[in-house]
Design a protein around this motif. Structure first.
Motif, PDB file in Angstrom:
ATOM      1  N   ARG A 217     -25.247  10.382  38.618  1.00  0.00           N
ATOM      2  CA  ARG A 217     -24.831  10.319  37.209  1.00  0.00           C
ATOM      3  C   ARG A 217     -26.011  10.648  36.286  1.00  0.00           C
ATOM      4  NH1 ARG A 217     -20.367   8.133  35.321  1.00  0.00           N
ATOM      5  NH2 ARG A 217     -21.415   7.092  33.607  1.00  0.00           N
ATOM      6  N   GLY A 218     -27.179  10.178  36.620  1.00  0.00           N
ATOM      7  CA  GLY A 218     -28.368  10.488  35.815  1.00  0.00           C
ATOM      8  C   GLY A 218     -28.678  11.969  35.851  1.00  0.00           C
ATOM      9  N   LYS A 219     -28.555  12.576  37.031  1.00  0.00           N
ATOM     10  CA  LYS A 219     -28.767  14.023  37.159  1.00  0.00           C
ATOM     11  C   LYS A 219     -27.731  14.782  36.333  1.00  0.00           C
ATOM     12  CE  LYS A 219     -30.911  13.942  41.707  1.00  0.00           C
ATOM     13  NZ  LYS A 219     -30.790  14.269  43.126  1.00  0.00           N
ATOM     14  N   ALA A 220     -26.490  14.323  36.361  1.00  0.00           N
ATOM     15  CA  ALA A 220     -25.424  14.989  35.602  1.00  0.00           C
ATOM     16  C   ALA A 220     -25.704  14.910  34.103  1.00  0.00           C
ATOM     17  CB  ALA A 220     -24.066  14.372  35.929  1.00  0.00           C
ATOM     18  N   LYS A 221     -26.189  13.757  33.637  1.00  0.00           N
ATOM     19  CA  LYS A 221     -26.514  13.619  32.208  1.00  0.00           C
ATOM     20  C   LYS A 221     -27.645  14.554  31.814  1.00  0.00           C
ATOM     21  CE  LYS A 221     -25.095   8.787  31.775  1.00  0.00           C
ATOM     22  NZ  LYS A 221     -25.552   7.397  31.594  1.00  0.00           N
ATOM     23  N   LEU A 222     -28.694  14.581  32.620  1.00  0.00           N
ATOM     24  CA  LEU A 222     -29.825  15.470  32.322  1.00  0.00           C
ATOM     25  C   LEU A 222     -29.403  16.933  32.408  1.00  0.00           C
ATOM     26  CD1 LEU A 222     -32.795  15.704  31.596  1.00  0.00           C
ATOM     27  CD2 LEU A 222     -33.332  15.559  34.035  1.00  0.00           C
ATOM     28  N   ASP A 223     -28.592  17.249  33.420  1.00  0.00           N
ATOM     29  CA  ASP A 223     -28.103  18.621  33.573  1.00  0.00           C
ATOM     30  C   ASP A 223     -27.220  19.041  32.404  1.00  0.00           C
ATOM     31  OD1 ASP A 223     -29.478  19.045  35.911  1.00  0.00           O
ATOM     32  OD2 ASP A 223     -27.778  18.561  37.207  1.00  0.00           O
TER      33      ASP A 223
ATOM     34  N   PHE B 232     -27.582  18.080  29.335  1.00  0.00           N
ATOM     35  CA  PHE B 232     -28.507  18.404  28.246  1.00  0.00           C
ATOM     36  C   PHE B 232     -29.135  19.779  28.456  1.00  0.00           C
ATOM     37  CE2 PHE B 232     -32.921  18.483  26.742  1.00  0.00           C
ATOM     38  CZ  PHE B 232     -32.691  18.405  25.380  1.00  0.00           C
ATOM     39  N   THR B 233     -29.621  20.043  29.675  1.00  0.00           N
ATOM     40  CA  THR B 233     -30.288  21.325  29.921  1.00  0.00           C
ATOM     41  C   THR B 233     -29.308  22.488  29.886  1.00  0.00           C
ATOM     42  OG1 THR B 233     -30.164  21.000  32.312  1.00  0.00           O
ATOM     43  CG2 THR B 233     -32.196  20.314  31.221  1.00  0.00           C
TER      44      THR B 233
ATOM     45  N   GLY C  75     -26.721  22.582  27.974  1.00  0.00           N
ATOM     46  CA  GLY C  75     -26.520  22.811  26.540  1.00  0.00           C
ATOM     47  C   GLY C  75     -27.593  23.713  25.958  1.00  0.00           C
ATOM     48  N   CYS C  76     -28.842  23.462  26.348  1.00  0.00           N
ATOM     49  CA  CYS C  76     -29.944  24.335  25.907  1.00  0.00           C
ATOM     50  C   CYS C  76     -29.761  25.746  26.447  1.00  0.00           C
ATOM     51  CB  CYS C  76     -31.290  23.768  26.365  1.00  0.00           C
ATOM     52  SG  CYS C  76     -31.714  22.177  25.637  1.00  0.00           S
ATOM     53  N   LEU C  77     -29.336  25.848  27.702  1.00  0.00           N
ATOM     54  CA  LEU C  77     -29.099  27.152  28.316  1.00  0.00           C
ATOM     55  C   LEU C  77     -27.992  27.910  27.592  1.00  0.00           C
ATOM     56  CD1 LEU C  77     -29.569  29.204  30.626  1.00  0.00           C
ATOM     57  CD2 LEU C  77     -27.827  27.943  31.916  1.00  0.00           C
ATOM     58  N   ILE C  78     -26.928  27.225  27.240  1.00  0.00           N
ATOM     59  CA  ILE C  78     -25.817  27.877  26.536  1.00  0.00           C
ATOM     60  C   ILE C  78     -26.292  28.415  25.186  1.00  0.00           C
ATOM     61  CG2 ILE C  78     -23.616  27.412  25.356  1.00  0.00           C
ATOM     62  CD1 ILE C  78     -22.922  25.600  27.779  1.00  0.00           C
ATOM     63  N   PHE C  79     -27.105  27.647  24.483  1.00  0.00           N
ATOM     64  CA  PHE C  79     -27.660  28.129  23.217  1.00  0.00           C
ATOM     65  C   PHE C  79     -28.504  29.382  23.453  1.00  0.00           C
ATOM     66  CE2 PHE C  79     -31.260  28.245  20.263  1.00  0.00           C
ATOM     67  CZ  PHE C  79     -30.574  28.440  19.071  1.00  0.00           C
ATOM     68  N   TYR C  80     -29.385  29.330  24.438  1.00  0.00           N
ATOM     69  CA  TYR C  80     -30.262  30.464  24.756  1.00  0.00           C
ATOM     70  C   TYR C  80     -29.443  31.697  25.136  1.00  0.00           C
ATOM     71  CZ  TYR C  80     -33.574  33.317  27.381  1.00  0.00           C
ATOM     72  OH  TYR C  80     -34.323  34.362  27.855  1.00  0.00           O
ATOM     73  N   LEU C  81     -28.468  31.512  26.025  1.00  0.00           N
ATOM     74  CA  LEU C  81     -27.651  32.641  26.450  1.00  0.00           C
ATOM     75  C   LEU C  81     -26.825  33.200  25.295  1.00  0.00           C
ATOM     76  CD1 LEU C  81     -26.410  31.400  29.945  1.00  0.00           C
ATOM     77  CD2 LEU C  81     -28.088  33.209  29.475  1.00  0.00           C
TER      78      LEU C  81
ATOM     79  N   GLN D   2     -20.484  30.841  33.628  1.00  0.00           N
ATOM     80  CA  GLN D   2     -20.967  29.958  34.688  1.00  0.00           C
ATOM     81  C   GLN D   2     -21.587  28.697  34.099  1.00  0.00           C
ATOM     82  OE1 GLN D   2     -20.513  30.656  38.157  1.00  0.00           O
ATOM     83  NE2 GLN D   2     -20.888  28.471  38.047  1.00  0.00           N
ATOM     84  N   ALA D   3     -22.262  28.819  32.961  1.00  0.00           N
ATOM     85  CA  ALA D   3     -22.843  27.645  32.310  1.00  0.00           C
ATOM     86  C   ALA D   3     -21.747  26.679  31.864  1.00  0.00           C
ATOM     87  CB  ALA D   3     -23.706  28.065  31.121  1.00  0.00           C
ATOM     88  N   PHE D   4     -20.664  27.198  31.318  1.00  0.00           N
ATOM     89  CA  PHE D   4     -19.549  26.327  30.933  1.00  0.00           C
ATOM     90  C   PHE D   4     -18.885  25.714  32.171  1.00  0.00           C
ATOM     91  CE2 PHE D   4     -19.770  28.580  26.822  1.00  0.00           C
ATOM     92  CZ  PHE D   4     -19.824  27.461  26.003  1.00  0.00           C
ATOM     93  N   SER D   5     -18.852  26.467  33.259  1.00  0.00           N
ATOM     94  CA  SER D   5     -18.348  25.910  34.511  1.00  0.00           C
ATOM     95  C   SER D   5     -19.205  24.725  34.946  1.00  0.00           C
ATOM     96  CB  SER D   5     -18.352  27.001  35.593  1.00  0.00           C
ATOM     97  OG  SER D   5     -18.000  26.478  36.847  1.00  0.00           O
ATOM     98  N   LEU D   6     -20.519  24.850  34.783  1.00  0.00           N
ATOM     99  CA  LEU D   6     -21.417  23.738  35.120  1.00  0.00           C
ATOM    100  C   LEU D   6     -21.173  22.536  34.219  1.00  0.00           C
ATOM    101  CD1 LEU D   6     -24.808  25.533  35.846  1.00  0.00           C
ATOM    102  CD2 LEU D   6     -23.237  24.490  37.481  1.00  0.00           C
ATOM    103  N   VAL D   7     -20.893  22.796  32.949  1.00  0.00           N
ATOM    104  CA  VAL D   7     -20.569  21.683  32.041  1.00  0.00           C
ATOM    105  C   VAL D   7     -19.374  20.909  32.585  1.00  0.00           C
ATOM    106  CG1 VAL D   7     -19.659  21.103  29.750  1.00  0.00           C
ATOM    107  CG2 VAL D   7     -21.575  22.703  29.956  1.00  0.00           C
TER     108      VAL D   7
END
Length: 169
Positions: free
Chosen positions: A89-95, A97-98, A100-106, A152-157
């Protein structure tokens, strides 16, 4: 998770796999081109002027097309200092966040690539070299691969949200 989200995740993962495996085959294209160039230049003494530039374009395609499958398979480099010690769950929360940053960058990259592609189409942009190839195909591929990486980033979300909800996609 709703069926439409599950279907979206499956479709996106399948497309990322297909494009990634296609990208992997480009290694053979690059190798064959460079061997052909070496033989024609050194053995036959007939230099071909397009081989190195073609290989550079192919390498760019390899890089662009490899992004979605790398993202899907979670093979990007990350700092493992804290991450490895987190719960799922902690990894999922951190992921989340990251990602989200990736989606902005892309998103920013996609806007730029669309603008660059439009300019290339309007002006018939070409590389300034002896071969003088059009850059439209590689810019179109970049744009398409950025769209697939965003998908793929939205799939990860969706996957990370499912993890937080105790589900599996």
């Amino acid at each position: 998770m709703p069926q439409v989200i599950k279907a979206y995740v499956r479709l996106t993962d399948k497309m990322s796999d297909y494009v990634g495996y296609l990208a992997a085959s480009l290694i053979f294209v690059m190798g064959a081109t460079l061997i052909f160039d070496a033989i024609t230049r050194n053995v036959l003494n007939i230099p071909i002027h397009w081989a190195i530039e073609f290989t550079q374009f192919t390498l760019a395609a390899y890089y662009f097309m490899g992004g979605p499958i790398t993202l899907k398979n979670n093979e990007h480099v990350r700092m493992d200092l804290w991450y490895a010690n987190l719960s799922d769950r902690g990894k999922a929360k951190l992921d989340l966040f990251t990602v989200g940053c990736l989606i902005f960058y892309l998103g920013v990259m996609l806007v730029g690539s669309i603008s660059s592609l439009q300019y290339a189409i309007e002006t018939g942009e070409r590389r300034f070299s002896m071969w003088n190839p059009s850059v439209i195909p590689i810019k179109a591929l970049l744009t398409a691969c950025l769209v697939l990486m965003l998908m793929q980033a939205f799939s990860l979300v969706f996957k990370h949200v499912a993890t937080l909800r105790g589900e599996h996609l």
